[in-house]
Design a protein around this motif. Structure first.
Motif, mmCIF file in Angstrom:
data_model
loop_
_atom_site.group_PDB
_atom_site.id
_atom_site.type_symbol
_atom_site.label_atom_id
_atom_site.label_comp_id
_atom_site.label_asym_id
_atom_site.label_seq_id
_atom_site.Cartn_x
_atom_site.Cartn_y
_atom_site.Cartn_z
ATOM 1 N N SER A 147 -3.524 39.237 -9.422
ATOM 2 C CA SER A 147 -4.395 38.418 -8.566
ATOM 3 C C SER A 147 -4.962 37.232 -9.330
ATOM 4 C CB SER A 147 -5.537 39.275 -8.010
ATOM 5 O OG SER A 147 -5.035 40.343 -7.239
ATOM 6 N N LEU A 148 -5.171 37.416 -10.632
ATOM 7 C CA LEU A 148 -5.730 36.338 -11.451
ATOM 8 C C LEU A 148 -4.648 35.494 -12.111
ATOM 9 C CD1 LEU A 148 -8.650 38.304 -13.185
ATOM 10 C CD2 LEU A 148 -8.796 36.747 -11.234
ATOM 11 N N GLY A 149 -3.376 35.811 -11.816
ATOM 12 C CA GLY A 149 -2.278 35.043 -12.389
ATOM 13 C C GLY A 149 -2.134 35.217 -13.881
ATOM 14 N N ALA A 150 -2.355 36.422 -14.370
ATOM 15 C CA ALA A 150 -2.327 36.637 -15.828
ATOM 16 C C ALA A 150 -1.635 37.956 -16.166
ATOM 17 C CB ALA A 150 -3.748 36.633 -16.378
ATOM 18 N N LEU A 151 -0.465 38.188 -15.573
ATOM 19 C CA LEU A 151 0.232 39.453 -15.810
ATOM 20 C C LEU A 151 0.613 39.636 -17.278
ATOM 21 C CD1 LEU A 151 2.576 39.799 -12.692
ATOM 22 C CD2 LEU A 151 0.686 41.309 -13.362
ATOM 23 N N GLU A 152 0.938 38.533 -17.968
ATOM 24 C CA GLU A 152 1.366 38.649 -19.363
ATOM 25 C C GLU A 152 0.225 39.063 -20.281
ATOM 26 O OE1 GLU A 152 3.196 35.059 -20.577
ATOM 27 O OE2 GLU A 152 4.962 35.294 -19.280
ATOM 28 N N GLN A 153 -1.006 38.848 -19.868
ATOM 29 C CA GLN A 153 -2.160 39.202 -20.698
ATOM 30 C C GLN A 153 -2.954 40.374 -20.116
ATOM 31 O OE1 GLN A 153 -1.866 35.722 -19.714
ATOM 32 N NE2 GLN A 153 -0.606 35.402 -21.528
ATOM 33 N N LEU A 154 -2.323 41.169 -19.236
ATOM 34 C CA LEU A 154 -3.088 42.209 -18.552
ATOM 35 C C LEU A 154 -3.644 43.262 -19.507
ATOM 36 C CD1 LEU A 154 -0.804 44.698 -16.546
ATOM 37 C CD2 LEU A 154 -0.162 43.666 -18.698
ATOM 38 N N SER A 155 -3.020 43.462 -20.671
ATOM 39 C CA SER A 155 -3.501 44.487 -21.591
ATOM 40 C C SER A 155 -4.916 44.198 -22.092
ATOM 41 C CB SER A 155 -2.554 44.627 -22.787
ATOM 42 O OG SER A 155 -2.519 43.439 -23.543
ATOM 43 N N PRO B 94 -13.535 34.498 -11.846
ATOM 44 C CA PRO B 94 -12.542 33.578 -11.277
ATOM 45 C C PRO B 94 -11.246 33.533 -12.072
ATOM 46 C CG PRO B 94 -14.177 32.339 -12.520
ATOM 47 C CD PRO B 94 -14.613 33.781 -12.572
ATOM 48 N N GLY B 95 -11.257 34.058 -13.282
ATOM 49 C CA GLY B 95 -10.065 34.014 -14.116
ATOM 50 C C GLY B 95 -10.105 35.105 -15.172
ATOM 51 N N LEU B 96 -9.011 35.217 -15.930
ATOM 52 C CA LEU B 96 -8.908 36.289 -16.919
ATOM 53 C C LEU B 96 -9.968 36.161 -18.005
ATOM 54 C CD1 LEU B 96 -7.225 38.766 -17.817
ATOM 55 C CD2 LEU B 96 -5.980 37.217 -19.323
ATOM 56 N N GLY B 97 -10.270 34.940 -18.442
ATOM 57 C CA GLY B 97 -11.258 34.754 -19.507
ATOM 58 C C GLY B 97 -12.611 35.332 -19.135
ATOM 59 N N TRP B 98 -13.074 35.030 -17.928
ATOM 60 C CA TRP B 98 -14.353 35.583 -17.466
ATOM 61 C C TRP B 98 -14.285 37.104 -17.379
ATOM 62 C CZ3 TRP B 98 -19.135 33.685 -16.638
ATOM 63 C CH2 TRP B 98 -19.293 32.287 -16.637
ATOM 64 N N LEU B 99 -13.163 37.604 -16.871
ATOM 65 C CA LEU B 99 -13.044 39.057 -16.700
ATOM 66 C C LEU B 99 -13.054 39.776 -18.044
ATOM 67 C CD1 LEU B 99 -12.619 41.520 -14.900
ATOM 68 C CD2 LEU B 99 -10.161 41.081 -14.983
ATOM 69 N N VAL B 100 -12.288 39.265 -19.006
ATOM 70 C CA VAL B 100 -12.239 39.911 -20.323
ATOM 71 C C VAL B 100 -13.605 39.851 -20.997
ATOM 72 C CG1 VAL B 100 -11.250 39.770 -22.636
ATOM 73 C CG2 VAL B 100 -9.771 39.546 -20.644
ATOM 74 N N ALA B 101 -14.296 38.714 -20.880
ATOM 75 C CA ALA B 101 -15.628 38.598 -21.478
ATOM 76 C C ALA B 101 -16.592 39.609 -20.861
ATOM 77 C CB ALA B 101 -16.163 37.179 -21.287
ATOM 78 N N ALA B 102 -16.535 39.764 -19.529
ATOM 79 C CA ALA B 102 -17.397 40.738 -18.870
ATOM 80 C C ALA B 102 -17.009 42.159 -19.246
ATOM 81 C CB ALA B 102 -17.328 40.551 -17.355
ATOM 82 N N ARG B 103 -15.706 42.401 -19.424
ATOM 83 C CA ARG B 103 -15.256 43.735 -19.839
ATOM 84 C C ARG B 103 -15.723 44.057 -21.260
ATOM 85 N NH1 ARG B 103 -13.658 47.963 -17.332
ATOM 86 N NH2 ARG B 103 -11.813 48.382 -18.585
ATOM 87 N N VAL B 104 -15.803 43.043 -22.115
ATOM 88 C CA VAL B 104 -16.326 43.260 -23.468
ATOM 89 C C VAL B 104 -17.783 43.718 -23.392
ATOM 90 C CG1 VAL B 104 -17.020 42.068 -25.587
ATOM 91 C CG2 VAL B 104 -14.731 41.710 -24.652
#
Length: 497
Positions: A39-47, A95-105
Motif C-alpha cells: 500500500s505504501l509502495g515499498a515492497l522491497e523494503q518491507l522487512s 503517508p510513507g515507509l519512512g514515517w512508518l518505520v520511524a513510528a515503529r522504532v
C-alpha cells in the motif's frame, strides 16, 4: 510494598492488558506486513517494518531497565505506554515507509519499557514466593498473542484496512492506562543517579550492528556488509565490557554475573531464545514441505507448542507460589525440551501430523515450565536497586539468542535446501504452492530434502536444551521466601540439611 488484594488484582489486570498489547502488536503486524508495504509502495523494503521494531526493542532493554532503577518503574511504565499509543496512531496515519518505520522504532522502544517495567513492578510489590504466580499470568500474554495475532491481523486487514492493525491498540491501551494510573503504586528509584552514557552508546551501536548483521547475512547482496557488522559488533561488545568494568555506575553491573543464581538464569533464558523461539517461525514451512500440508494445517504445530507452553507456564507459577520450590521445574523443563527436540530429529518421514504436534507440545510444556519462573528466581537474587537491570539482562539474552538463532537456522535451511534439491527444481521460486502443484515424484523428493535438512537442526537444538539441563542443575537448592523484602532482595533461602 504491600498492596491490598483489590489493588493487586487491578494492577495485574493492567499489566496483563499492557503485556498483551505489546506482544500482540508484534504478531498482528507480521500477517499484514506485505499488504502494508504494498500500500505504501515499498515492497522491497518491507522487512524494515519488523526490523525497526525489533531493533529498537532490543537496544532499549538495558536502557529501560537502568532508567527504571533510577527513576522508579512507575514513571518509565506510564511514559512508555503513552509513547506506545502515540506511535500506534502515527503508524496508522503514516503517508510513507519512512514515517512508518520511524513510528515503529518508537513502538519497539516503548514496548521494551512496557515489558520490563511490568516484570519489575511485580517484583517490587510482591514477595519472592508470590512472584511466579503473577509473572506467569502476565507472561501468558505472549503465547496467547502468538496464537491470536496472525488470525486477528488477517481479519483486520480484510475487513477494516491495514491502519486498524495499529489503531486497535489505542482503545485497549487507554483502558490499560486508566487502570495503571490508579493501580500502579509510586515506587521510588534507588539506583545511583549517574547514567553510564559511554556504555549506553557503545552498547546501542554494537547491538544495532549485530541485528543488522543477522538481518543482512542471509541476503547475497548484503552478505559482505553483514560480515562487517558482525566484526564491528564483536569489537563493540568487547569494548562495552571494558567500559562496564571501569564505570562507577555501569548499565549492566559485571558483579551480577558472579552470582550463581543469576548466571544460571541468564543461561536458561538464552537457551529458550536459541532452542525454541528461533525454530518456531520455521515450523509452518517445514510441515508444508516435509508433510505436504496446507498453510492453515501447518499452523497447528506451533499452536500446539504454544498451548503446551501456556498451560505449563500457568501451572508452574501457581505451584511454585504454593510451595516456594523452584529448582525441579527448570531441570524437568529442559529435559523435556531436549527429549522432544531429539525425538523431532529422529522422527521418520511420512508420519501423521498429530505425531510431531504431540512432540512439539511436549517441548512447549517443558519450556513453559521455566520460561517466566526464571524471572522470579533471578529477581530474588538481585538487590532491589538492580531489579530493572537484572530483569532487562534476562530478557536481553533471550532476545539476542532468538535473533541470532533465527538468522542461523534461516541460513542453514536456505543453503541446505538449495544444495540438495533435485535437478530441474528451481530453489529461487520454490514455494509450498509450487511444490503441492508438482508431480508426486517432485513432492516426495522435496519432502525428503526438507526432512534431511531439518533433522540435524533439531538435533543441535536438542543439544542446546541439554546444556540447559546443566544450567538448571547449577541453580542452588532452596525455596523462594514468602516475606517481602522492602530494602533489598536476598538469595533464595537455603533448605535445612
Amino acid at each position: 510494598m504491600t498492596l491490598s488484594p483489590l489493588r493487586l488484582r487491578l494492577l495485574v489486570a493492567s499489566l496483563l492488558a499492557v503485556s498483551f498489547l505489546g506482544a500482540l502488536d508484534h504478531t498482528i503486524v507480521s500477517t499484514s506486513i506485505a499488504t502494508i508495504a504494498g500500500s505504501l509502495g515499498a515492497l522491497e523494503q518491507l522487512s524494515w517494518i519488523m526490523v525497526g521494531y525489533t531493533l529498537a526493542a532490543t537496544v532499549m532493554l538495558p536502557i529501560a531497565g537502568k532508567l527504571g532503577d533510577i527513576l522508579g518503574p512507575r514513571r518509565v511504565f506510564l511514559t512508555s505506554l503513552v509513547l506506545f499509543l502515540a506511535a500506534s496512531l502515527v503508524c496508522g496515519f503514516a503517508p510513507g515507509l519512512g514515517w512508518l518505520v520511524a513510528a515503529r522504532v518508537v513502538q519497539g522502544a516503548s514496548s521494551a519499557g512496557l515489558q520490563l517495567m511490568s516484570q519489575t513492578i511485580v517484583a517490587r510489590v510482591t514477595s519472592p514466593r508470590q512472584r511466579p504466580r503473577y509473572l506467569a499470568i502476565i507472561g501468558a500474554a505472549f503465547p496467547i498473542a502468538i496464537v491470536v495475532g496472525p488470525v486477528l491481523g488477517g481479519l483486520i486487514v480484510d475487513f477494516w484496512g491495514w491502519p486498524w492493525v495499529f489503531w486497535v491498540n489505542v482503545p485497549v491501551g487507554l483502558v490499560a492506562l486508566l487502570l495503571a494510573v490508579v493501580a500502579v503504586p509510586k515506587l521510588p528509584g534507588g539506583a545511583h543517579p549517574r547514567f553510564d552514557v559511554a556504555g549506553s552508546i557503545v552498547f546501542t551501536v554494537s547491538l544495532v550492528a549485530l541485528v543488522l548483521g543477522v538481518t543482512w547475512i542471509t541476503d547475497e547482496r548484503l552478505a559482505t556488509a553483514g560480515l562487517g557488522c558482525f566484526a564491528f559488533a564483536a569489537i563493540g561488545i568487547a569494548a562495552f565490557f571494558v567500559i562496564e568494568l571501569r564505570s562507577p555506575a555501569p548499565m549492566i553491573p559485571p558483579s551480577l554475573f558472579a552470582n550463581r543464581t543469576i548466571a544460571a538464569c541468564l543461561g536458561l533464558s538464552a537457551i529458550i531464545g536459541v532452542g525454541l523461539f528461533a525454530i518456531t517461525s520455521y515450523l509452518p514451512t517445514y510441515f508444508q514441505m516435509a508433510y505436504r500440508t496446507s498453510a492453515t494445517v501447518s499452523g497447528l504445530v506451533p499452536i500446539a507448542t504454544v498451548l503446551g507452553m501456556l498451560v505449563s507456564n500457568l501451572a508452574t507459577g501457581f505451584l511454585v507460589a504454593r510451595t516456594g520450590r523452584y529448582r525441579p521445574y527448570p531441570i524437568a523443563g529442559t529435559a523435556l525440551g531436549a527429549s522432544g527436540l531429539l525425538t523431532m530429529a529422529i522422527l521418520p518421514a511420512g508420519l501423521p501430523l498429530w505425531v510431531p504436534m504431540a512432540v512439539m507440545a511436549v517441548v512447549g510444556i517443558g519450556t513453559g515450565g521455566f520460561m517466566n519462573l526464571i524471572f522470579a528466581v533471578v529477581q530474588s537474587a538481585a538487590p532491589r536497586e538492580s531489579l530493572g537491570v537484572v530483569t532487562a539482562t534476562t530478557n536481553l539474552v533471550r532476545q539476542v539468542g532468538a535473533t541470532v538463532g533465527t538468522a542461523m537456522i534461516g541460513g542453514l535451511v536456505g543453503f541446505g535446501v538449495a544444495a540438495a534439491l533435485p535437478a530441474g527444481v528451481d530453489a529461487a521460486g520454490l514455494t509450498p504452492q509450487v511444490v503441492h502443484g508438482s508431480t508426486a515424484e517432485v513432492q516426495t523428493a522435496v519432502a525428503a530434502v526438507y526432512h534431511d535438512v531439518f533433522s540435524p537442526i533439531f538435533l543441535v537444538l536438542a543439544c542446546v536444551y541439554a546444556v540447559g539441563i546443566l544450567a538448571a542443575v547449577l541453580l542452588p537448592q532452596g525455596r523462594l521466601s514468602d516475606e517481602p523484602s522492602p530494602v533489598a532482595a536476598v538469595e533464595p533461602q537455603a533448605e535445612p540439611v
